[in-house]
Design an enzyme around this catalytic site. Structure first.
Site, PDB file in Angstrom:
ATOM      1  N   TYR A   3      47.551  25.419  28.577  1.00  0.00           N
ATOM      2  CA  TYR A   3      47.284  26.407  27.528  1.00  0.00           C
ATOM      3  C   TYR A   3      46.291  27.418  28.067  1.00  0.00           C
ATOM      4  O   TYR A   3      45.321  27.063  28.742  1.00  0.00           O
ATOM      5  CB  TYR A   3      46.687  25.734  26.284  1.00  0.00           C
ATOM      6  CG  TYR A   3      46.204  26.734  25.242  1.00  0.00           C
ATOM      7  CD1 TYR A   3      47.051  27.157  24.226  1.00  0.00           C
ATOM      8  CD2 TYR A   3      44.912  27.255  25.294  1.00  0.00           C
ATOM      9  CE1 TYR A   3      46.624  28.087  23.286  1.00  0.00           C
ATOM     10  CE2 TYR A   3      44.484  28.192  24.363  1.00  0.00           C
ATOM     11  CZ  TYR A   3      45.339  28.594  23.355  1.00  0.00           C
ATOM     12  OH  TYR A   3      44.910  29.513  22.439  1.00  0.00           O
ATOM     13  N   GLU A  16      47.997  34.941  23.941  1.00  0.00           N
ATOM     14  CA  GLU A  16      48.030  33.468  23.978  1.00  0.00           C
ATOM     15  C   GLU A  16      49.305  33.012  24.669  1.00  0.00           C
ATOM     16  O   GLU A  16      50.407  33.407  24.275  1.00  0.00           O
ATOM     17  CB  GLU A  16      47.963  32.905  22.555  1.00  0.00           C
ATOM     18  CG  GLU A  16      47.923  31.375  22.521  1.00  0.00           C
ATOM     19  CD  GLU A  16      47.842  30.847  21.105  1.00  0.00           C
ATOM     20  OE1 GLU A  16      46.886  30.124  20.778  1.00  0.00           O
ATOM     21  OE2 GLU A  16      48.747  31.164  20.296  1.00  0.00           O
TER      22      GLU A  16
END
Length: 408
Positions: A125, A213
């Site tokens: 991530y 993101e």
């Protein structure tokens, strides 16, 4: 301004950020054609179909009335058609859309990146955003990709890392290397991650993004680092510098009332409460919303008419608030410092005349420039409104308005 995944990936590619390749389509026939092209280019029968909506959790979300996820893997052309038919035109419900879901207008047909190779694959991530507390940009990253980062922060905070960068500075090489090292990468994967992170940060700056993101940031079996998913939010205040990005706006994904408010330069955000409010100035709007809650109500919206408001913008704001069936009362709280109170009064009167019968309580508190003139205008208009001088009086009127025995 939010972007779809396929739009975000196209922009990231311009900054040399490797992404999962694919083609966005709006019909099942086009999905079949896209599958054939991807199959030929990447020598794989597998393809991933992803519903394109402005919401996360698509992989766990479902299409209303169908046994179909928002993200699905197809093994052949027939499965591609069936999945596309199920997703396109359907309403996808995810953890972020609420029970009403969102209509799916297009599907991204993408390559399968989980192909076999000499090394194991791995999901990470990574995101870039502004840390308001520190006044710096921050890169948040974790070895635990492919899942909600909130759960990682709560359950395994030791697996969450942060790297801060000065707002007008660049990401230093040692910082990019530290990120790759903390992710446990080595060899070619390490080198590719350093390039990926550096280019990702450059994309964040270059697009004037409020958020980028990547979940997951993916290490393939041959040690490439790519963005399998991409969420990009562009800072609305910087859009004047990026006309090429403004055309990417998909108003179908936005609340219709917020879109309408934007036409009149009104700062409007729809909420879930029962008291509509029209205020001038963000600070006063926040205080008014707090006052509504303390009075036993819930704000139905944030509406700032701003310092250049006139009768037309106030009337437009009135129309927008009244479109919400949950609104049981409206509070107009104006301090006439920049915008004159008589302008607001004129807008209220015109709105009443054009809308006709309004069967919910209207509380008007006007203070400041031309407040007395505004009060006379409203008093002489014959409107069924409740006036207030002090904020405490307006709060009391809100309580009365929400009482089941209240009636005009």
């Amino acid at each position: 301004m939010n972007l779809h995944e396929y739009q975000a990936k196209a922009l990231l590619e311009k900054y040399s950020v490797p992404t999962q390749k694919g083609i966005n389509v709006s019909t099942s026939i086009d999905a079949e054609d896209a599958y054939e092209r991807i199959k030929q280019e990447f020598s794989s029968n597998f393809a991933v179909l992803k519903a394109q909506i402005h919401a996360g959790g698509r992989g766990k979300g479902t299409i209303i009335g169908k046994d179909q996820r928002g993200v699905a893997v197809a093994k052949n052309k027939n499965e591609v058609k069936n999945i596309a038919d199920n997703i396109l035109g359907g309403t996808l419900v995810t953890i972020q859309t609420g029970p009403e879901g969102k209509l799916v207008n297009s599907v991204f047909v993408a390559q399968d990146v989980y192909y076999p190779g000499p090394n194991p694959v791995k999901e990470f991530y990574i995101s870039v955003l502004f840390d308001r507390e520190k006044g710096k940009n921050v890169i948040i990253y974790s070895t635990e990709g492919g899942m909600n980062i909130e759960d990682v922060a709560h359950d395994t905070p030791e697996k969450l890392f942060k790297e801060w960068v000065m707002p007008f500075g660049t990401l230093e090489p040692f910082q990019a290397r530290r990120i790759a090292f903390n992710l446990g990468l080595s060899g070619d994967a390490y080198k590719n991650a350093v390039k990926f992170v550096t280019n990702l940060y450059n994309a964040y700056l270059g697009m004037d993004a409020a958020l980028i993101e990547i979940n997951p940031m993916f290490k393939t079996s041959d040690d490439k680092i790519i963005a399998v998913d991409a969420k990009v939010n562009i800072d609305d205040n910087a859009l004047y510098r990026h006309p090429e990005l403004q055309i990417l706006r998909d108003i179908r994904e936005e609340d219709p009332t917020e879109v309408e408010a934007g036409k009149y330069n009104l700062n409007f955000v729809k909420l879930d409460g029962n008291v509509g409010c029209m205020v001038n100035g963000a600070g006063l709007a926040m205080a008014t919303m707090d006052m509504i809650k303390l009075s036993g109500g819930e704000p139905a919206n944030f509406l700032d008419v701003g310092g250049t408001a006139n009768a037309q913008t106030v009337e437009a704001g009135f129309h927008i608030i009244l479109k919400d069936p949950n609104v049981k009362a409206i509070l107009i709280n104006i301090f006439g410092g920049i915008v004159r109170c008589d302008r607001v009064a004129e807008g209220v009167i015109e709105a009443f005349k054009k809308i006709g019968n309004i069967n919910i309580p209207i509380i008007v508190r006007l203070q400041g420039t031309n407040a007395e003139e505004a009060k006379i205008m409203i008093d002489n208009s014959g409107l069924k409104v409740i006036s207030a001088i002090k904020l405490s009086e307006a709060a009391e009127q809100i309580k009365n308005a929400l009482s089941p025995v209240f009636a005009l």
